[in-house]
Design an enzyme around this catalytic site. Structure first.
Site, PDB file in Angstrom:
ATOM      1  N   MET A  85       0.821  -1.208   0.000  1.00  0.00           N
ATOM      2  CA  MET A  85       0.000   0.000   0.000  1.00  0.00           C
ATOM      3  C   MET A  85       0.860   1.265   0.000  1.00  0.00           C
ATOM      4  O   MET A  85       0.605   2.206  -0.752  1.00  0.00           O
ATOM      5  CB  MET A  85      -0.928   0.003   1.223  1.00  0.00           C
TER       6      MET A  85
ATOM      7  N   ASP B 202      10.836   3.265   5.233  1.00  0.00           N
ATOM      8  CA  ASP B 202      10.538   1.928   5.759  1.00  0.00           C
ATOM      9  C   ASP B 202      11.695   1.531   6.675  1.00  0.00           C
ATOM     10  O   ASP B 202      12.826   1.976   6.475  1.00  0.00           O
ATOM     11  CB  ASP B 202      10.384   0.902   4.616  1.00  0.00           C
TER      12      ASP B 202
ATOM     13  N   VAL C  58       2.752  -2.185   8.945  1.00  0.00           N
ATOM     14  CA  VAL C  58       1.931  -3.396   9.140  1.00  0.00           C
ATOM     15  C   VAL C  58       0.745  -3.123  10.074  1.00  0.00           C
ATOM     16  O   VAL C  58       0.783  -2.234  10.906  1.00  0.00           O
ATOM     17  CB  VAL C  58       2.771  -4.567   9.696  1.00  0.00           C
ATOM     18  N   GLU C  59      -0.300  -3.975   9.924  1.00  0.00           N
ATOM     19  CA  GLU C  59      -1.556  -3.761  10.640  1.00  0.00           C
ATOM     20  C   GLU C  59      -1.471  -4.263  12.090  1.00  0.00           C
ATOM     21  O   GLU C  59      -2.207  -5.159  12.505  1.00  0.00           O
ATOM     22  CB  GLU C  59      -2.684  -4.471   9.859  1.00  0.00           C
TER      23      GLU C  59
ATOM     24  N   LYS D  15       2.148   0.492  15.012  1.00  0.00           N
ATOM     25  CA  LYS D  15       1.628   1.781  14.542  1.00  0.00           C
ATOM     26  C   LYS D  15       1.761   2.852  15.640  1.00  0.00           C
ATOM     27  O   LYS D  15       2.120   3.991  15.367  1.00  0.00           O
ATOM     28  CB  LYS D  15       0.169   1.642  14.096  1.00  0.00           C
TER      29      LYS D  15
ATOM     30  N   SER E 266      -6.577  -0.615   8.144  1.00  0.00           N
ATOM     31  CA  SER E 266      -7.783  -1.217   7.572  1.00  0.00           C
ATOM     32  C   SER E 266      -8.923  -1.236   8.567  1.00  0.00           C
ATOM     33  O   SER E 266     -10.085  -1.247   8.174  1.00  0.00           O
ATOM     34  CB  SER E 266      -7.510  -2.661   7.162  1.00  0.00           C
TER      35      SER E 266
ATOM     36  N   HIS F 139      -8.024   5.914   4.536  1.00  0.00           N
ATOM     37  CA  HIS F 139      -8.005   4.500   4.149  1.00  0.00           C
ATOM     38  C   HIS F 139      -8.128   4.362   2.636  1.00  0.00           C
ATOM     39  O   HIS F 139      -9.222   4.491   2.079  1.00  0.00           O
ATOM     40  CB  HIS F 139      -9.132   3.759   4.883  1.00  0.00           C
TER      41      HIS F 139
ATOM     42  N   ASN G  51      -6.975  -1.186  -2.188  1.00  0.00           N
ATOM     43  CA  ASN G  51      -6.020  -1.932  -3.007  1.00  0.00           C
ATOM     44  C   ASN G  51      -6.727  -2.472  -4.258  1.00  0.00           C
ATOM     45  O   ASN G  51      -7.778  -3.084  -4.108  1.00  0.00           O
ATOM     46  CB  ASN G  51      -5.496  -3.087  -2.139  1.00  0.00           C
TER      47      ASN G  51
ATOM     48  N   GLU H 285     -11.624   6.273   2.382  1.00  0.00           N
ATOM     49  CA  GLU H 285     -12.409   6.582   3.585  1.00  0.00           C
ATOM     50  C   GLU H 285     -11.604   7.593   4.406  1.00  0.00           C
ATOM     51  O   GLU H 285     -10.437   7.334   4.742  1.00  0.00           O
ATOM     52  CB  GLU H 285     -12.648   5.318   4.412  1.00  0.00           C
TER      53      GLU H 285
ATOM     54  N   ASN I  98     -14.676  -2.250   5.178  1.00  0.00           N
ATOM     55  CA  ASN I  98     -14.196  -3.544   5.699  1.00  0.00           C
ATOM     56  C   ASN I  98     -15.177  -4.144   6.696  1.00  0.00           C
ATOM     57  O   ASN I  98     -15.294  -5.363   6.811  1.00  0.00           O
ATOM     58  CB  ASN I  98     -12.816  -3.385   6.335  1.00  0.00           C
TER      59      ASN I  98
HETATM   60  P1  NAD Z   1       2.891  -4.723   3.754  1.00  0.00           P
HETATM   61  O1  NAD Z   1       3.201  -5.837   4.691  1.00  0.00           O
HETATM   62  O2  NAD Z   1       2.984  -4.941   2.295  1.00  0.00           O
HETATM   63  O3  NAD Z   1       3.829  -3.469   4.101  1.00  0.00           O
HETATM   64  C1  NAD Z   1       4.067  -3.006   5.391  1.00  0.00           C
HETATM   65  C2  NAD Z   1       5.448  -2.351   5.405  1.00  0.00           C
HETATM   66  O4  NAD Z   1       5.592  -1.663   6.645  1.00  0.00           O
HETATM   67  C3  NAD Z   1       6.605  -3.327   5.289  1.00  0.00           C
HETATM   68  O5  NAD Z   1       7.417  -2.927   4.209  1.00  0.00           O
HETATM   69  C4  NAD Z   1       7.346  -3.179   6.612  1.00  0.00           C
HETATM   70  O6  NAD Z   1       8.751  -3.290   6.458  1.00  0.00           O
HETATM   71  C5  NAD Z   1       6.972  -1.767   6.989  1.00  0.00           C
HETATM   72  N1  NAD Z   1       7.115  -1.451   8.400  1.00  0.00           N
HETATM   73  C6  NAD Z   1       6.849  -2.222   9.462  1.00  0.00           C
HETATM   74  N2  NAD Z   1       7.114  -1.543  10.596  1.00  0.00           N
HETATM   75  C7  NAD Z   1       7.540  -0.322  10.239  1.00  0.00           C
HETATM   76  C8  NAD Z   1       7.964   0.830  10.943  1.00  0.00           C
HETATM   77  N3  NAD Z   1       8.011   0.846  12.279  1.00  0.00           N
HETATM   78  N4  NAD Z   1       8.348   1.915  10.251  1.00  0.00           N
HETATM   79  C9  NAD Z   1       8.323   1.901   8.905  1.00  0.00           C
HETATM   80  N5  NAD Z   1       7.923   0.844   8.177  1.00  0.00           N
HETATM   81  C10 NAD Z   1       7.541  -0.256   8.844  1.00  0.00           C
HETATM   82  O7  NAD Z   1       1.436  -4.227   4.183  1.00  0.00           O
HETATM   83  P2  NAD Z   1       0.352  -3.475   3.319  1.00  0.00           P
HETATM   84  O8  NAD Z   1      -0.549  -4.470   2.702  1.00  0.00           O
HETATM   85  O9  NAD Z   1       1.002  -2.427   2.480  1.00  0.00           O
HETATM   86  O10 NAD Z   1      -0.505  -2.760   4.466  1.00  0.00           O
HETATM   87  C11 NAD Z   1      -0.050  -1.580   5.096  1.00  0.00           C
HETATM   88  C12 NAD Z   1      -1.223  -0.961   5.844  1.00  0.00           C
HETATM   89  O11 NAD Z   1      -2.270  -0.671   4.912  1.00  0.00           O
HETATM   90  C13 NAD Z   1      -1.853  -1.860   6.890  1.00  0.00           C
HETATM   91  O12 NAD Z   1      -2.289  -1.074   7.959  1.00  0.00           O
HETATM   92  C14 NAD Z   1      -3.012  -2.484   6.153  1.00  0.00           C
HETATM   93  O13 NAD Z   1      -4.037  -2.904   7.022  1.00  0.00           O
HETATM   94  C15 NAD Z   1      -3.467  -1.319   5.314  1.00  0.00           C
HETATM   95  N6  NAD Z   1      -4.217  -1.678   4.112  1.00  0.00           N
HETATM   96  C16 NAD Z   1      -3.886  -2.798   3.375  1.00  0.00           C
HETATM   97  C17 NAD Z   1      -4.622  -3.099   2.242  1.00  0.00           C
HETATM   98  C18 NAD Z   1      -4.287  -4.315   1.431  1.00  0.00           C
HETATM   99  O14 NAD Z   1      -5.115  -4.747   0.605  1.00  0.00           O
HETATM  100  N7  NAD Z   1      -3.122  -4.884   1.551  1.00  0.00           N
HETATM  101  C19 NAD Z   1      -5.663  -2.261   1.831  1.00  0.00           C
HETATM  102  C20 NAD Z   1      -5.959  -1.108   2.581  1.00  0.00           C
HETATM  103  C21 NAD Z   1      -5.227  -0.841   3.733  1.00  0.00           C
END
Ligand code: NAD
Length: 699
Positions: free
Chosen positions: A311, A330, A388-389, A394, A416, A437, A440, A449, A487
């Site tokens: 994302m 990151d 990460v979620e 966070k 999410s 929000h 994807n 959102e 969601n």
């Molecule tokens: P992902 O696992 O692809 O990426 C998360 C990234 O965060 C990783 O690269 C990780 O190294 C990095 N990270 C972890 N801790 C960190 C920190 N302290 N500082 C900086 N970077 C850090 O996850 P994603 O699918 O991109 O999801 C990211 C967020 O978006 C989540 O909250 C998820 O719920 C939300 N989201 C995901 C989707 C989806 O379909 N995948 C859709 C909407 C929202």
């Protein structure tokens, strides 16, 4: 007040300039069409000495944006028939002028605007980003009926025309040039100079290429079969448009126009076209709405995105493509590198689709600063956290933002489902924390959102809404509640799908049943796309928030254990071989209990849809958004919920609320999560509906 200015030059050329008073756009209503007809009749008189005609607009970003849809929505069938006749007659007069006609196009030239341009001999367009030429009518459940379905195939050939008409597509100038839809392109400041020489090119006859005339029946049969497979017959406008566009171009004009008119009258009477036109107005409203009672905020300039995963990198690319500088941070350097690689791929794909020039793509990449280590964020107006979620991770990110950012920067999260309030309290200034929000894939999904927690200041919510609008996305304002709207409603649906599988139903049958309903993707395929781990995280948040009726799908922990994470790991409910279509993962059956009983095929979709309706009604009951229309809009734009059905609550009205409640109560005998919510029960008791009027006025 007049919309069209006429200017007659000494050399005999005439210029008609469209400039609708007190409006940023030009549209065709009855008044404007009458005005145009009067001008065409005047300049057709030999006495006036007109030798050529150029049509242009003086609006900054619009040539002509098409017919007045608001007016169309209120018209009776008779009035609509007269409106169609009027446009057809006037464009026929334009096409029949004995001297050369040229459309000089800058900005949106769509629908009726494009049909006007098609009735001219030549078309010259600017390469500006605002210039878009095409026929989006089928997206509204109708078809081009002012000659567009006839003249487009004659001009550019059947295959290219069907691509535009059936896809409801609009093309940038260079793509339009490639297809032969325009004859020349020019920078905006040189449009007139580039267009004037075309006035000397002479008349041009538009005829369907002979080859197309011969192959039309074959093309019609083949495309029809493809369309039926793809849309399962849910989009009658596509089938009608195919009929008309493959027959009309070879016919004499009056017969062709009669075909167009009959088809549009038939389509406009269907509920699907009313739903799609309503959706169009909801999109327009989302582009403009503001948070009540707040002064216009300072625009957001540079931004930072924290988390360079799926994302984060896609969000960074989108923001940068809208001209902003972005820091992409990151904790994992390899994720930053992978994020930059995927950003480069997204820009390259944009260049191939003529969305960016190669230079714009290079500049877009250059505006993103990769940051594998912590960097000060004092230069940014907005931070979007997309790590990460996990709440604890966070919170740590947010706690650092107090020191890293300026006090007036907005701190947003792309979570999410997690609580924005709880995250806000991790900072010293919770009033500047808001949820943004994105969905994807970011490049395709228009909805964002905007989540306002009780702590979020109205000024921050307003600035966030304006930011979302300024990057070309559609905001929906949502209260902070687990899973927000999309969601929250989607999860029970996806869980039910997984539970149906657990109970013994087939993966393919479960997904097929929802494709038949009109969803763009089956729920188990969608779960694979989202990721089994992410689905499990969201499910954990929602089951602990709403333990009475939210269930955790029993197959997910087993899939996690077996490292079946969905698409990202190559297998989940489906096998996902690289570069190939996914196929059902039959091995998964080993992970569910033996001897299960599959549910009857006809019950599958009903169970899943009823749960969405029930949850949508709860969201309204809890006032997570203001109106039923907000929920329906969010579901259509955020999940692709069958747009022609108008959304879960509109669909509930169509089914009949009493029937919905009866069915829910029947299923609740074996599963308490089906218990109808109080709002549904009350509505059923009072013979109420979510929408007062089954065909309400727009807006
Ligand atoms: P992902 O696992 O692809 O990426 C998360 C990234 O965060 C990783 O690269 C990780 O190294 C990095 N990270 C972890 N801790 C960190 C920190 N302290 N500082 C900086 N970077 C850090 O996850 P994603 O699918 O991109 O999801 C990211 C967020 O978006 C989540 O909250 C998820 O719920 C939300 N989201 C995901 C989707 C989806 O379909 N995948 C859709 C909407 C929202």
């Amino acid at each position: 007040m007049q919309t069209i200015q006429r200017q007659l030059k000494e050399d005999g050329s005439c210029i008609l300039t469209f400039d609708r008073p007190d409006s940023p756009v030009n549209i065709f209503d009855v008044g404007t069409l009458d005005e145009l007809e009067a001008h065409l009749e005047a300049i057709a008189q030999p006495g006036l000495g007109v030798k050529s005609l150029l049509i242009i607009s003086s609006k900054p970003a619009v040539f002509i944006a098409g017919a007045d849809l608001r007016a169309i929505q209120q018209m009776s069938q008779d009035a609509l028939g007269r409106f169609i006749d009027l446009g057809q007659r006037i464009f026929a007069k334009l096409a029949a002028l004995r001297f050369t006609t040229v459309a000089a196009i800058h900005g949106a030239c769509v629908g009726g605007g494009c049909e006007l341009a098609l009735a001219c001999d030549w078309r010259v367009a600017t390469v500006d980003h605002s210039t878009k030429i095409g026929l989006p009518e089928t997206k509204l459940g109708i078809l081009p009926a002012w000659g567009g379905s006839t003249r487009m195939p004659r001009l550019i050939g059947l295959a290219a025309a069907l691509d535009i008409i059936l896809g409801g597509k609009t093309l940038a100038a260079k793509a339009a040039l490639k297809r032969g839809l325009v004859d020349a392109v020019a920078p905006s400041e040189h449009l007139l100079a580039a267009a004037l020489p075309w006035l000397k090119k002479g008349k041009r006859k538009h005829e369907l290429p002979i080859g197309d005339a011969v192959s039309a029946p074959f093309i019609r049969g083949k495309v029809r079969a493809d369309l039926m497979k793809k849309t399962r017959g849910h989009y009658p406008a596509l089938l009608e448009a195919l009929e008309v566009a493959t027959r009309a171009p070879a016919l004499k004009d009056p017969v062709a126009m009669a075909l167009e008119k009959a088809a549009v009258l038939k389509l406009s009477a269907l509920p699907s076209s009313r739903s799609l036109i309503r959706l169009f107005f909801q999109q327009e409203r989302a582009k403009k709405f503001t948070f009540p009672g707040t002064p216009p905020p300072a625009p957001v300039g540079a931004a930072a995105v924290i988390g360079a995963g799926v994302m984060g990198s896609a969000i960074a690319q989108w923001i940068s493509s809208r001209g902003r500088r972005v820091i992409l941070r990151d904790i994992d350097a390899s994720r930053v590198a992978a994020g930059m690689a995927s950003i480069t791929q997204l820009f390259d794909a944009g260049v191939r689709r003529h969305l960016f020039t190669p230079k714009e793509a290079r500049d877009g990449i250059d505006r993103i600063s990769p940051a594998p280590a912590e960097v000060p964020l004092h230069a940014v107006d907005l931070v979007i956290e997309a790590a990460v979620e996990k709440m604890e991770i966070k919170k740590k990110v947010f706690a650092r933002l107090d020191d890293l950012t300026r006090p007036d920067a907005i701190l947003a999260t792309n979570t999410s489902a997690l609580s924005i309030s709880e995250l806000a309290r991790a900072t010293r200034h919770p009033e500047r924390v808001v949820g943004l929000h994105f969905f994807n894939p970011v490049q395709q999904m228009q909805l964002v959102e905007v989540i306002k927690a009780p702590e979020t200041s109205p000024a921050v919510a307003e600035r966030a809404i304006r930011f979302v609008q300024s990057i070309g996305k559609l905001p929906v304002l949502v209260k902070d509640s687990p899973g927000f709207v999309v969601n929250r409603i989607l999860l029970p649906y996806m869980v039910e799908a997984a539970e149906l599988f657990w109970a013994g139903s087939k993966i393919a049958e479960i997904d097929e049943s929802m494709l038949d309903f009109g969803m763009p993707m089956g729920p188990l395929r969608l779960t694979d796309e989202v990721g089994i781990d992410v689905a499990e995280d969201v499910s954990a948040t929602l089951t602990s928030a709403f333990p009475e009726w939210m269930r955790a799908p029993r197959i997910l922990p087993k899939m996690l254990e077996a490292k079946l994470l969905g698409k990202k790991s190559g297998a989940g409910f489906y096998q996902h071989p690289k570069g190939k279509e996914p196929s059902v993962n039959n091995a998964l059956r080993k992970l569910r209990p033996k001897g299960g009983q599959p549910f009857p095929r006809e019950e599958l979709a009903l169970r899943m849809v009823l749960l969405m309706i029930n949850e949508a009604a709860r969201c309204l009951e809890e006032k997570i958004v203001e109106t039923a229309a907000d929920i329906d809009f969010a579901m259509v734009m955020g999940t692709g919920f069958a747009p022609f059905r108008g959304g879960p609550l509109r669909h509930a009205d169509a089914l009949g609320i009493e029937k919905v409640v009866d069915d829910l109560a029947r299923f609740a005998q074996t599963g308490l999560h089906f218990k109808p919510c109080a709002l549904l029960v009350n509505l059923a008791r009072n013979k109420g509906k979510f929408y007062e009027d089954s065909n309400p006025s727009p807006g």
